[in-house]
Design a protein around this motif. Structure first.
Motif, PDB file in Angstrom:
ATOM      1  N   CYS A 194       0.870  -1.238  -0.076  1.00  0.00           N
ATOM      2  CA  CYS A 194       0.016   0.058   0.182  1.00  0.00           C
ATOM      3  C   CYS A 194       0.864   1.294   0.080  1.00  0.00           C
ATOM      4  CB  CYS A 194      -0.877  -0.101   1.245  1.00  0.00           C
ATOM      5  SG  CYS A 194      -1.628   1.439   1.833  1.00  0.00           S
ATOM      6  N   TYR A 227      -1.579  -1.389  -4.260  1.00  0.00           N
ATOM      7  CA  TYR A 227      -2.676  -0.375  -4.002  1.00  0.00           C
ATOM      8  C   TYR A 227      -2.120   0.810  -3.686  1.00  0.00           C
ATOM      9  CZ  TYR A 227      -5.713  -4.459  -3.990  1.00  0.00           C
ATOM     10  OH  TYR A 227      -6.192  -5.704  -4.162  1.00  0.00           O
ATOM     11  N   VAL A 229      -2.469   4.365  -1.569  1.00  0.00           N
ATOM     12  CA  VAL A 229      -3.340   4.253   0.032  1.00  0.00           C
ATOM     13  C   VAL A 229      -4.756   4.654  -0.071  1.00  0.00           C
ATOM     14  CG1 VAL A 229      -2.575   6.469   0.562  1.00  0.00           C
ATOM     15  CG2 VAL A 229      -3.020   5.007   2.295  1.00  0.00           C
ATOM     16  N   THR A 232      -7.038   1.895  -1.466  1.00  0.00           N
ATOM     17  CA  THR A 232      -6.731   1.075  -0.263  1.00  0.00           C
ATOM     18  C   THR A 232      -7.835   1.190   0.554  1.00  0.00           C
ATOM     19  OG1 THR A 232      -4.460   0.846  -0.330  1.00  0.00           O
ATOM     20  CG2 THR A 232      -5.516  -0.118   1.828  1.00  0.00           C
ATOM     21  N   CYS A 233      -8.245   2.523   0.848  1.00  0.00           N
ATOM     22  CA  CYS A 233      -9.452   2.789   1.979  1.00  0.00           C
ATOM     23  C   CYS A 233     -10.613   2.601   1.340  1.00  0.00           C
ATOM     24  CB  CYS A 233      -9.368   4.515   2.337  1.00  0.00           C
ATOM     25  SG  CYS A 233      -7.881   4.744   3.318  1.00  0.00           S
ATOM     26  N   TRP A 235     -11.042   0.121  -1.119  1.00  0.00           N
ATOM     27  CA  TRP A 235     -11.460  -1.032  -1.085  1.00  0.00           C
ATOM     28  C   TRP A 235     -11.596  -1.794   0.178  1.00  0.00           C
ATOM     29  CZ3 TRP A 235     -13.388  -1.130  -5.709  1.00  0.00           C
ATOM     30  CH2 TRP A 235     -12.747  -0.745  -6.748  1.00  0.00           C
ATOM     31  N   MET A 236     -11.023  -1.232   1.248  1.00  0.00           N
ATOM     32  CA  MET A 236     -11.191  -1.825   2.521  1.00  0.00           C
ATOM     33  C   MET A 236     -12.509  -1.715   3.017  1.00  0.00           C
ATOM     34  SD  MET A 236      -7.861  -0.514   4.721  1.00  0.00           S
ATOM     35  CE  MET A 236      -8.536  -1.087   6.257  1.00  0.00           C
ATOM     36  N   PHE A 243      -8.218  -8.377   0.430  1.00  0.00           N
ATOM     37  CA  PHE A 243      -6.917  -8.341   1.294  1.00  0.00           C
ATOM     38  C   PHE A 243      -6.422  -9.809   1.789  1.00  0.00           C
ATOM     39  CE2 PHE A 243      -8.351  -3.862   1.070  1.00  0.00           C
ATOM     40  CZ  PHE A 243      -7.419  -3.440  -0.107  1.00  0.00           C
ATOM     41  N   LEU A 246      -1.209  -7.026   3.952  1.00  0.00           N
ATOM     42  CA  LEU A 246      -0.911  -5.621   3.267  1.00  0.00           C
ATOM     43  C   LEU A 246       0.194  -5.130   4.043  1.00  0.00           C
ATOM     44  CD1 LEU A 246      -4.469  -3.807   3.508  1.00  0.00           C
ATOM     45  CD2 LEU A 246      -2.748  -3.957   1.354  1.00  0.00           C
ATOM     46  N   THR A 248       2.759  -1.684   4.357  1.00  0.00           N
ATOM     47  CA  THR A 248       2.909  -0.139   4.402  1.00  0.00           C
ATOM     48  C   THR A 248       3.691   0.439   5.038  1.00  0.00           C
ATOM     49  OG1 THR A 248       1.443   1.622   3.691  1.00  0.00           O
ATOM     50  CG2 THR A 248       0.852   0.332   5.460  1.00  0.00           C
ATOM     51  N   ILE A 256      -4.601   3.592   7.792  1.00  0.00           N
ATOM     52  CA  ILE A 256      -5.616   2.569   7.433  1.00  0.00           C
ATOM     53  C   ILE A 256      -6.008   1.501   8.401  1.00  0.00           C
ATOM     54  CG2 ILE A 256      -4.734   2.775   5.117  1.00  0.00           C
ATOM     55  CD1 ILE A 256      -3.472   0.047   5.370  1.00  0.00           C
TER      56      ILE A 256
END
Ligand code: IPM
Ligand code: MN
Length: 361
Positions: A194, A227, A229, A232-233, A235-236, A243, A246, A248, A256
Motif C-alpha cells: 500500500c 494499491y 493508499v 486501499t481505503c 477497497w477496505m 486483502f 498488506l 505499508t 488505514i
C-alpha cells in the motif's frame, strides 16, 4: 516449566482495567498450556508524568530490554498536552527497542457488528504489516519564523533501504506462513504493498522497487499486488475480501488500521503488536485511554485480551494464542450484546471472566 518474564504497563485511563483482564486471561492460558508468566508492573503514564515529570526514562528502557515481552494498556491523559506521553512513552519504546513492525490484524469475529453492509467474518480477515520506525514519525524537520505570518513548517517522510527491506522481509515471511486467501492470483497467498507511487515518487518508489526485487528473488510462491493508499481505503470498505496481507509505511499504516479497526467492530476489539523479531516486542490494544469511561467497569477488554493472545503466539506459544483468539470468538458469537463500552451486557471484569473460563475449560 518454561517461564516468560512479562513487563506490564497498564498506563492511563481505562488502560489498567483492560490490562487486568488481559492478565487474567494470560494466567488462565498459562495454567492450561503448561507455562508460567512472571509479571512485573511499571507505572509509566500520565499520573507518573504529572508527579515526576518523567515519561519513559532511559534506565527503564534498559530494564525493559531484560523482558521477554511487554504488555501495554493505554497511554494518554486529559491533563497532559497531546504528544508528550505519546512521544515520550509509546513512540519512545517503539523506537528505542527497535520494534520495527507494527502488526495489526483486521478480523471480524462472529457476532460482531460491522458497519459494512453484507460483509461477514469471511470477508474481513486480513493483516496489516505497518512499518514502525520511519516515515513522518522520525521527527525530521522543523519550524522556522514561528509565530510570524511567514512561518514555515517542514516534516519529512524518511526511509532508508535497510528499514524498507527488513519490513518487507517480515511481511513476505508472514504472508508465506499465515497468508491464506488466494484471490484472482491463482492459488497463491498475496502480499499487497500500500503506497502512493503517483505522488510520493521518492519514498514509495523505493518501497515499490524493493518490494518487487525481494519478491522476485526470494518469494516466487507469493503473489504481489499494489494499491495506492487512497484506493486501499476505498477497497477496505467496498471489497475487504480482496486483502490477505498488506504492507505499508508508518503513516499510511497508522491511518488505514484505524479504518481497519472500525470495519472489524471498533477499538474494543482491535489489537496490535510492536514487534522486534530479534528483540523485545510490545503488545497493545490499538485504541486510546478512553478517559470518559475510566473506572466505570464498562470498557471492552477484548482488544487487550487479543493483544495478550498475539503476545503468546509471538513467544512461541501458538496453541495458547489460538485458544485465546478462539475463546474471544466464542464470547463475541455467544455472549456479548455489543462491543461498545457500556453496551456489552457484561462488565469489563465479567468479559474477562468469560474469556478466561473458556480458555481454561
Ligand atoms: C497508534 C497511535 C499512535 C501512532 C499515536 C498515539 C502516537 O495512533 O498506535 O496507532 O500514531 O502510532
Ligand atoms: Mn493510530
Amino acid at each position: 516449566m518454561k517461564t516468560y518474564k512479562i513487563a506490564v504497563i497498564p498506563g492511563d485511563g481505562t488502560g489498567p482495567e483492560v490490562t487486568a483482564e488481559a492478565v487474567k486471561v494470560l494466567k488462565a492460558a498459562a495454567g492450561k498450556f503448561g507455562f508460567k508468566v512472571e509479571l512485573t508492573e511499571f507505572d509509566f503514564g500520565g499520573e507518573r508524568y504529572k508527579r515526576t515529570g518523567e515519561t519513559l526514562p532511559d534506565s527503564a528502557l534498559d530494564e525493559l530490554r531484560g523482558f521477554d515481552a511487554i504488555l501495554l494498556g493505554a497511554i494518554g491523559h486529559p491533563d497532559v498536552a497531546p504528544g508528550i506521553l505519546e512521544k515520550g512513552i509509546l513512540l519512545k519504546a517503539r523506537f528505542a527497542l527497535d520494534q520495527y513492525i507494527n502488526l495489526r490484524p483486521v478480523r471480524l469475529y462472529p457476532g460482531v457488528y460491522t458497519p459494512l453492509k453484507d460483509k461477514g467474518p469471511d470477508d474481513i480477515d486480513f493483516v496489516v504489516v505497518r512499518e514502525n520506525t520511519g516515515d513522518l514519525y522520525t521527527g525530521t524537520g522543523g519550524i522556522s519564523m514561528k509565530g510570524t505570518p511567514h512561518e514555515v513548517a517542514v516534516q519529512s517522510a524518511v526511509y532508508n533501504r535497510f528499514q524498507v527491506d527488513r519490513c518487507l522481509k517480515y511481511a513476505f515471511e508472514y504472508t508465506h506462513k499465515h497468508g491464506k486467501k488466494a484471490r484472482g492470483k491463482g492459488d497463491k497467498n498475496t502480499l499487497a504493498l500500500c503506497g502512493k507511487t503517483n505522488v510520493l515518487t521518492y519514498i514509495y518508489d523505493l518501497w515499490e522497487r524493493a518490494f518487487h526485487e525481494m519478491g522476485k528473488a526470494h518469494y516466487p510462491d507469493i503473489a504481489r499486488d499494489y494499491y495506492h493508499v487512497d484506493a486501499t481505503c476505498m477497497w477496505m470498505v467496498k471489497n475487504p475480501e480482496w486483502f490477505d496481507v498488506l504492507v505499508t509505511g508508518n503513516m499510511f499504516g497508522d491511518i488505514i488500521t484505524d479504518l481497519g479497526a472500525m470495519i472489524q467492530g471498533g477499538m474494543g476489539i482491535a489489537a496490535g503488536g510492536n514487534i522486534n523479531p530479534e528483540g523485545v516486542s510490545m503488545f497493545e490494544p490499538i485504541g486510546g485511554s478512553a478517559p470518559k469511561y475510566t473506572g466505570k467497569g464498562v470498557i471492552n477488554p477484548l482488544a487487550a485480551i487479543c493483544a495478550a493472545g498475539m503476545m503468546l503466539e509471538h513467544l512461541g506459544q501458538e496453541p495458547a494464542g489460538k485458544a485465546i483468539e478462539d475463546s474471544v470468538k466464542f464470547v463475541t458469537a455467544n455472549k456479548l450484546k455489543s462491543l461498545a463500552a457500556g453496551k456489552m451486557g457484561y462488565s469489563t471484569a465479567e468479559v474477562g471472566d468469560l474469556v478466561a473460563q473458556k480458555v481454561a475449560g
